[in-house]
Write a protein that holds these residues in place. Sequence first.
Motif, short mmCIF file in Angstrom:
data_model
loop_
_atom_site.label_atom_id
_atom_site.label_comp_id
_atom_site.label_asym_id
_atom_site.label_seq_id
_atom_site.Cartn_x
_atom_site.Cartn_y
_atom_site.Cartn_z
N PHE A 211 0.78 -1.04 -0.08
CA PHE A 211 0.13 -0.07 -0.01
C PHE A 211 0.99 1.17 0.17
N LEU A 212 1.75 1.39 0.80
CA LEU A 212 2.56 2.66 1.01
C LEU A 212 3.61 2.86 -0.28
N ALA A 213 3.74 1.75 -0.94
CA ALA A 213 4.55 1.80 -2.20
C ALA A 213 3.47 1.89 -3.57
N SER A 214 2.24 2.23 -3.38
CA SER A 214 1.35 2.09 -4.40
C SER A 214 1.06 3.58 -4.55
N GLU A 215 0.14 3.78 -5.56
CA GLU A 215 -0.23 5.14 -6.21
C GLU A 215 -1.29 5.44 -5.06
N ALA A 216 -2.07 4.43 -4.66
CA ALA A 216 -3.08 4.66 -3.61
C ALA A 216 -2.49 5.60 -2.53
N ALA A 217 -1.22 5.44 -2.25
CA ALA A 217 -0.46 6.46 -1.01
C ALA A 217 0.21 7.44 -1.74
N ALA A 218 -0.12 8.12 -2.87
CA ALA A 218 0.90 8.76 -3.54
C ALA A 218 0.87 10.26 -2.82
N TYR A 219 -0.09 10.54 -2.02
CA TYR A 219 0.11 11.88 -1.32
C TYR A 219 0.68 11.72 0.15
N ILE A 220 1.20 10.45 0.47
CA ILE A 220 1.67 10.14 1.68
C ILE A 220 3.41 9.85 1.64
N THR A 221 3.98 10.66 2.39
CA THR A 221 5.23 10.45 2.75
C THR A 221 5.55 11.36 4.02
N GLY A 222 6.83 10.62 4.68
CA GLY A 222 7.26 11.16 6.02
C GLY A 222 6.41 10.71 7.04
N ALA A 223 5.27 9.66 6.63
CA ALA A 223 4.45 9.11 7.66
C ALA A 223 4.94 7.84 8.37
N SER A 224 4.39 7.50 9.49
CA SER A 224 4.47 6.21 10.24
C SER A 224 3.08 5.46 10.34
N LEU A 225 3.05 4.18 9.81
CA LEU A 225 1.94 3.67 9.69
C LEU A 225 1.90 2.28 10.60
N LEU A 226 1.01 2.53 11.90
CA LEU A 226 1.28 1.30 13.04
C LEU A 226 0.43 0.22 12.27
N VAL A 227 1.12 -0.91 12.34
CA VAL A 227 0.92 -2.22 12.00
C VAL A 227 0.98 -3.32 13.28
N HIS A 228 0.16 -2.84 14.15
CA HIS A 228 0.41 -3.66 15.52
C HIS A 228 -0.67 -4.37 16.07
#
Length: 253
Positions: A211-228
């Motif tokens: 997801f983070l590497a996809s176009e769906a996340a094109a406006y996401i950078t500098g973010a921390s996504l919790l997977v916990h």
Amino acid sequence: MQPNGRVVVVTGGTRGVGAGIAQAFAETGAEVVICARRPPETPLPETEFKPLDVRDADAVRRFFTELPRLDVLVNNAGGAPYRPLARAEAARHLRVLELNLLAPLTTSLAAYDHLRRSRGSIVMIGSVSGSRPSPGAAAYGAAKAGLENLARSMAVEWAPDVRVNTLVVGMVRTERSHLHYGEDDGIAAVSRTVPLGRLAEPSDVGAAAVFLASEAAAYITGASLLVHGGGERPAFLDAATVNHGNRQQGDVR
């Protein structure tokens, strides 16, 4: 879904979380290159293995120079043994910092030109250990805290050409989980401390990385996504003697 057709490098991608990430990208149709010091015990379908010690800066530079193209770098290689601080000299702890913080910086710098040309993406694999006390793994926790901050700074410096994000990963059930949590009874007991009631599977982390590497996340950078899985149930809830269902409004801090 993107990154279909892209070239993806996953460091430490031969087992555990790294293998789950590599498999998730391969299932999108990406060309996946996994690198580690030793090959996987069981070859991963639709991936290519190349030997690499990410702590060897010269070898890392050669590795990325020889790649014809790169769209996504997943800095997954890492880990640490159980080692209380006072039981080892600082030099032993430094090796943990080298693997978990310096090596991702080294690989990111070596990959930068490729990623700038492709307007690609970096996914750092962080840990909840970076934001909580980590007794027995203090150097690892410190490295993961630094990695998350490094990713945020990198995202600002390298925008808009390269996006950089971090997956902050909790407990994951892998082929080595028994070394940390015990056998099935221990894993079940630990799972009950997670709000979602289970440990993550490597595929859960892989899906988040895709997801983070996809176009769906094109406006996401500098973010921390919790997977916990919701984190850890606060200990005070179990320690309190009041009936939580009938707890009255009060001063909760």
